[in-house]
Enzyme design. Structure first.
Site, PDB file in Angstrom:
ATOM      1  N   THR A 226      27.888  65.457  65.848  1.00 26.81           N
ATOM      2  CA  THR A 226      27.906  64.380  66.842  1.00 26.81           C
ATOM      3  C   THR A 226      26.690  64.582  67.741  1.00 26.81           C
ATOM      4  OG1 THR A 226      29.043  65.549  68.623  1.00 26.81           O
ATOM      5  CG2 THR A 226      30.430  64.610  66.889  1.00 26.81           C
ATOM      6  N   CYS A 227      26.513  63.719  68.750  1.00 28.24           N
ATOM      7  CA  CYS A 227      25.331  63.924  69.591  1.00 28.24           C
ATOM      8  C   CYS A 227      25.467  65.191  70.438  1.00 28.24           C
ATOM      9  CB  CYS A 227      25.049  62.700  70.442  1.00 28.24           C
ATOM     10  SG  CYS A 227      26.426  62.223  71.449  1.00 28.24           S
ATOM     11  N   ASN A 228      26.676  65.681  70.611  1.00 28.24           N
ATOM     12  CA  ASN A 228      26.863  66.870  71.442  1.00 28.24           C
ATOM     13  C   ASN A 228      27.060  68.159  70.672  1.00 28.24           C
ATOM     14  OD1 ASN A 228      26.638  65.495  73.807  1.00 28.24           O
ATOM     15  ND2 ASN A 228      28.839  65.088  73.996  1.00 28.24           N
ATOM     16  N   ARG A 229      27.316  68.071  69.385  1.00 31.42           N
ATOM     17  CA  ARG A 229      27.598  69.295  68.621  1.00 31.42           C
ATOM     18  C   ARG A 229      27.305  69.120  67.142  1.00 31.42           C
ATOM     19  NH1 ARG A 229      32.186  71.140  70.372  1.00 31.42           N
ATOM     20  NH2 ARG A 229      32.295  69.711  72.126  1.00 31.42           N
TER      21      ARG A 229
ATOM     22  N   GLU B 191      37.810  63.147  76.819  1.00 32.59           N
ATOM     23  CA  GLU B 191      37.293  61.899  76.224  1.00 32.59           C
ATOM     24  C   GLU B 191      37.805  61.784  74.786  1.00 32.59           C
ATOM     25  OE1 GLU B 191      34.762  61.559  73.774  1.00 32.59           O
ATOM     26  OE2 GLU B 191      34.347  63.685  73.474  1.00 32.59           O
TER      27      GLU B 191
ATOM     28  N   GLN C  47      36.468  59.989  72.087  1.00 29.97           N
ATOM     29  CA  GLN C  47      35.585  59.661  70.963  1.00 29.97           C
ATOM     30  C   GLN C  47      35.573  60.797  69.939  1.00 29.97           C
ATOM     31  OE1 GLN C  47      31.556  58.938  72.107  1.00 29.97           O
ATOM     32  NE2 GLN C  47      31.092  57.887  70.194  1.00 29.97           N
TER      33      GLN C  47
ATOM     34  N   ALA D 214      21.251  43.760  85.736  1.00 27.27           N
ATOM     35  CA  ALA D 214      21.548  43.720  84.295  1.00 27.27           C
ATOM     36  C   ALA D 214      21.032  44.990  83.623  1.00 27.27           C
ATOM     37  CB  ALA D 214      20.924  42.480  83.665  1.00 27.27           C
ATOM     38  N   GLY D 215      20.983  46.060  84.399  1.00 28.88           N
ATOM     39  CA  GLY D 215      20.498  47.341  83.851  1.00 28.88           C
ATOM     40  C   GLY D 215      21.631  48.165  83.257  1.00 28.88           C
TER      41      GLY D 215
ATOM     42  N   MET E 262      23.729  50.365  84.535  1.00 29.99           N
ATOM     43  CA  MET E 262      25.011  50.410  85.234  1.00 29.99           C
ATOM     44  C   MET E 262      25.769  49.091  85.058  1.00 29.99           C
ATOM     45  SD  MET E 262      25.008  53.366  86.171  1.00 29.99           S
ATOM     46  CE  MET E 262      26.543  53.496  86.994  1.00 29.99           C
TER      47      MET E 262
HETATM   48  N1  LIG Z   1      22.126  55.200  86.167  1.00 29.26           N
HETATM   49  C1  LIG Z   1      23.049  55.865  86.817  1.00 29.26           C
HETATM   50  O1  LIG Z   1      23.640  56.862  86.328  1.00 29.26           O
HETATM   51  C2  LIG Z   1      23.482  55.402  88.180  1.00 29.26           C
HETATM   52  C3  LIG Z   1      24.641  55.942  88.729  1.00 29.26           C
HETATM   53  C4  LIG Z   1      25.063  55.486  89.944  1.00 29.26           C
HETATM   54  C5  LIG Z   1      24.327  54.539  90.619  1.00 29.26           C
HETATM   55  N2  LIG Z   1      23.172  54.039  90.098  1.00 29.26           N
HETATM   56  C6  LIG Z   1      22.433  53.031  90.851  1.00 29.26           C
HETATM   57  O2  LIG Z   1      22.670  51.765  90.263  1.00 29.26           O
HETATM   58  C7  LIG Z   1      21.524  50.942  90.408  1.00 29.26           C
HETATM   59  C8  LIG Z   1      21.126  50.422  89.048  1.00 29.26           C
HETATM   60  O3  LIG Z   1      20.868  51.507  88.200  1.00 29.26           O
HETATM   61  P1  LIG Z   1      20.582  51.275  86.665  1.00 29.26           P
HETATM   62  O4  LIG Z   1      20.649  52.629  86.024  1.00 29.26           O
HETATM   63  O5  LIG Z   1      21.416  50.206  86.150  1.00 29.26           O
HETATM   64  O6  LIG Z   1      19.038  50.796  86.720  1.00 29.26           O
HETATM   65  P2  LIG Z   1      18.222  49.984  85.656  1.00 29.26           P
HETATM   66  O7  LIG Z   1      18.790  50.132  84.313  1.00 29.26           O
HETATM   67  O8  LIG Z   1      16.801  50.384  85.871  1.00 29.26           O
HETATM   68  O9  LIG Z   1      18.387  48.471  86.117  1.00 29.26           O
HETATM   69  C9  LIG Z   1      17.883  48.070  87.325  1.00 29.26           C
HETATM   70  C10 LIG Z   1      18.389  46.676  87.663  1.00 29.26           C
HETATM   71  O10 LIG Z   1      17.897  46.344  88.961  1.00 29.26           O
HETATM   72  C11 LIG Z   1      17.093  45.155  88.865  1.00 29.26           C
HETATM   73  N3  LIG Z   1      15.948  45.293  89.793  1.00 29.26           N
HETATM   74  C12 LIG Z   1      15.011  46.241  89.787  1.00 29.26           C
HETATM   75  N4  LIG Z   1      14.152  46.028  90.788  1.00 29.26           N
HETATM   76  C13 LIG Z   1      14.568  44.903  91.425  1.00 29.26           C
HETATM   77  C14 LIG Z   1      14.075  44.177  92.521  1.00 29.26           C
HETATM   78  N5  LIG Z   1      12.993  44.536  93.197  1.00 29.26           N
HETATM   79  N6  LIG Z   1      14.767  43.090  92.917  1.00 29.26           N
HETATM   80  C15 LIG Z   1      15.864  42.681  92.259  1.00 29.26           C
HETATM   81  N7  LIG Z   1      16.361  43.330  91.195  1.00 29.26           N
HETATM   82  C16 LIG Z   1      15.707  44.436  90.795  1.00 29.26           C
HETATM   83  C17 LIG Z   1      16.646  45.098  87.435  1.00 29.26           C
HETATM   84  O11 LIG Z   1      16.307  43.783  87.109  1.00 29.26           O
HETATM   85  P3  LIG Z   1      15.362  43.437  85.867  1.00 29.26           P
HETATM   86  O12 LIG Z   1      16.269  43.377  84.650  1.00 29.26           O
HETATM   87  O13 LIG Z   1      14.811  42.109  86.184  1.00 29.26           O
HETATM   88  O14 LIG Z   1      14.335  44.512  85.766  1.00 29.26           O
HETATM   89  C18 LIG Z   1      17.885  45.597  86.718  1.00 29.26           C
HETATM   90  O15 LIG Z   1      18.843  44.577  86.632  1.00 29.26           O
HETATM   91  C19 LIG Z   1      20.439  51.824  91.052  1.00 29.26           C
HETATM   92  O16 LIG Z   1      20.420  51.575  92.444  1.00 29.26           O
HETATM   93  C20 LIG Z   1      20.926  53.221  90.805  1.00 29.26           C
HETATM   94  O17 LIG Z   1      20.511  54.117  91.809  1.00 29.26           O
HETATM   95  C21 LIG Z   1      22.749  54.452  88.873  1.00 29.26           C
END
Ligand SMILES: NC(=O)c1ccc[n+]([C@@H]2O[C@H](COP(=O)([O-])OP(=O)(O)OC[C@H]3O[C@@H](n4cnc5c(N)ncnc54)[C@H](OP(=O)(O)O)[C@@H]3O)[C@@H](O)[C@H]2O)c1
Length: 455
Positions: A63-66, A128, A130, A206-207, A209
């Site tokens: 798996t990806c972990n082992r 988990e 999986q 839409a990232g 998270m």
């Molecule tokens: N990743 C983690 O494990 C984690 C955990 C807890 C909290 N967070 C927090 O959750 C948030 C999102 O994280 P993510 O991992 O999902 O990041 P991500 O995958 O990089 O996605 C970033 C999102 O923010 C939008 N964005 C970036 N710059 C912007 C701006 N100037 N104005 C408006 N929208 C903007 C992006 O839009 P586009 O699609 O247009 O680029 C995208 O929808 C961050 O604040 C992060 O600190 C992350």
């Protein structure tokens, strides 16, 4: 009753279950990725392993972990050497580098480990599920490819039963342990009906998270939502990946008017504040399914929801720290459930070991029967020689039957003493004691002809 110690059992085993593995706990991804065995290469890999002279059965859990190799080896040392040789050949990693990260387990340690893995107790996220699906998959491949004999079949069956019991009989798998799943769980928990039914849900971003949020919301039967994002491309891709959900898409400049039309708003955009207390004051109250109180759940850092938004009378605001508390509480609950799970695993392991121990008597049964038959046939031949041609066919048959009858009656007691169905560990212990006694009495320890193994 004499109970054999574990050490006594081990020293008497004729073949060993050996696990040679690498996992996220002791091996960097650079080595793990070289070791990985994708599903399409699984058959060839186990066939190569089983072609070694001391490996009787083989299975690979990759798996990806082992990456763990389970083999039944006729000799522990030689089997281990053969597995290492295969790993070096397969990965191109030299044996010294490999050994820095390898763990090697034998018999009871090996079976205990697989049961623990299957129960999710060796996973990065405790409990988990999986991994149980992955163990089931290995079992299915091992069975269909005939790489598994009775030992690995029994072992993987026990591991799957153990994994299922851990999931169904303990609360180890309950409670969100990631920020995104906690966000969905917290809101569901706090909604008046404990469900998203009728709530107008919105996600900002839409990232990574947001994608996880959609996944967890959908798993909670929340399939109607609006996603607002800075740009169109990513949000369209996200929506396409969840055809089971009805996702409306919008761009950031529409955020505030759209927020006014939603009851639960998750924010996960990498930008600064997008909602202030003043913005909220100008919005109509939310719908009855949230008791008129709009829920804002901000998982962005830096925050998307201004710090004083929670002061608005018609709003309840959560930020990432509130979620962390839930995640930590859930993690602690899982740790507590893990103690119950360990007890279940110990029960399943005892059952498997008792069954496996019961197999140990099979070669002794065969040797004892073989020895008795050799004596009977030799003595019968001698007697027939002495009696000459004076016997009729019927008389010869009677003498032969007499010899068989005596042997069978004499063997009845010892054979009974060697039989056990493996369900009762105490009975298995006694059977093994009997086996050793009979091996000494009938000199069965060093047979000329091997009676077990497929090699
Ligand atoms: N990743 C983690 O494990 C984690 C955990 C807890 C909290 N967070 C927090 O959750 C948030 C999102 O994280 P993510 O991992 O999902 O990041 P991500 O995958 O990089 O996605 C970033 C999102 O923010 C939008 N964005 C970036 N710059 C912007 C701006 N100037 N104005 C408006 N929208 C903007 C992006 O839009 P586009 O699609 O247009 O680029 C995208 O929808 C961050 O604040 C992060 O600190 C992350």
């Amino acid at each position: 009753m004499v109970i054999l110690s574990n050490a006594a059992y081990e020293s008497e085993r004729k073949s060993s279950i050996v696990t040679v593995g690498l996992s996220i706990h002791n091996c960097p991804v650079e080595i793990r990725e070289k070791m990985a065995v994708p599903a399409e290469a699984w058959n060839d890999a186990v066939a190569e392993l089983c072609a070694y002279p001391h490996i009787e059965e083989a299975g690979i859990l990759s798996t990806c972990n082992r990456m763990e190799i389970y083999v039944v080896a006729l000799s522990y040392e030689r089997g281990l050497k053969e597995v290492e040789e295969w790993m070096v050949k397969h990965s191109g990693v030299d044996v010294e580098s490999l050994r820095q990260h390898l763990f090697v387990l034998k018999d009871r340690e090996s079976t205990g480990h697989l049961l623990k893995v299957s129960g999710g107790l060796d996973s990065v996220v405790m409990g988990e599920g999986q991994i149980l699906a992955q163990v089931k998959n290995v079992f299915a491949m091992g069975e269909s490819e005939k790489a598994f004999g009775r030992h690995l079949t029994g072992l993987f069956k026990a591991a799957i039963t153990a994994g299922k019991r851990v999931r169904s009989e303990t609360s180890i798998a309950s409670g969100a342990v990631s920020v995104s799943s906690a966000a969905a769980e917290l809101v569901q928990m706090k909604l008046p009906s404990n469900s998203f039914d009728g709530c107008r849900v919105m996600i900002v971003g839409a990232g990574t998270m947001s994608r996880l949020l959609v996944k967890h919301l959908v798993s909670k039967r929340c399939t109607e939502m609006t996603i607002v994002n800075r740009s169109a491309g990513r949000v369209e891709e996200l929506a396409a990946d969840f055809p089971e959900a009805n996702i409306k898409l919008a761009l950031m400049d529409e955020f505030l008017p759209l927020a006014a039309e939603h009851d639960v708003i998750f924010t996960a955009a990498s930008t600064g504040v997008i909602v202030t207390k003043d913005d909220l004051a100008s919005m109509p109250v939310a719908s009855a399914c949230v008791d008129g109180k709009r829920r804002l759940v901000d998982i962005a850092v830096p925050r998307n929801v201004d710090a004083d938004c929670g002061d608005d009378a018609n709003t309840i605001a959560y930020n990432v720290d509130d979620l962390k508390e839930l995640v930590e509480a859930n993690k602690e609950a899982r740790e507590r459930a893990a103690d119950e799970a360990r007890e279940l695993l110990a029960q399943e392991q005892a059952g498997f070991e008792a069954w496996r121990d019961s197999l140990e008597t099979v070669p002794t049964i065969k040797r004892l029967r073989g020895k008795a038959e050799t004596i009977r046939a030799t003595e019968l031949e001698k007697a027939m020689g002495k009696l000459g041609d004076g016997l009729t066919k019927k008389q010869m048959k009677a003498v032969e039957e007499l010899s068989r009858g005596i042997v069978n009656k004499l063997l009845h007691g010892p054979m009974q003493a060697l039989r056990s169905d493996g369900t009762d560990p105490a009975q298995v212990s006694q059977t093994l004691v009997n086996m050793h006694a009979l091996e000494d009495m009938f000199d069965l320890k060093n047979p000329d002809a091997p009676t077990r193994g497929r090699k």
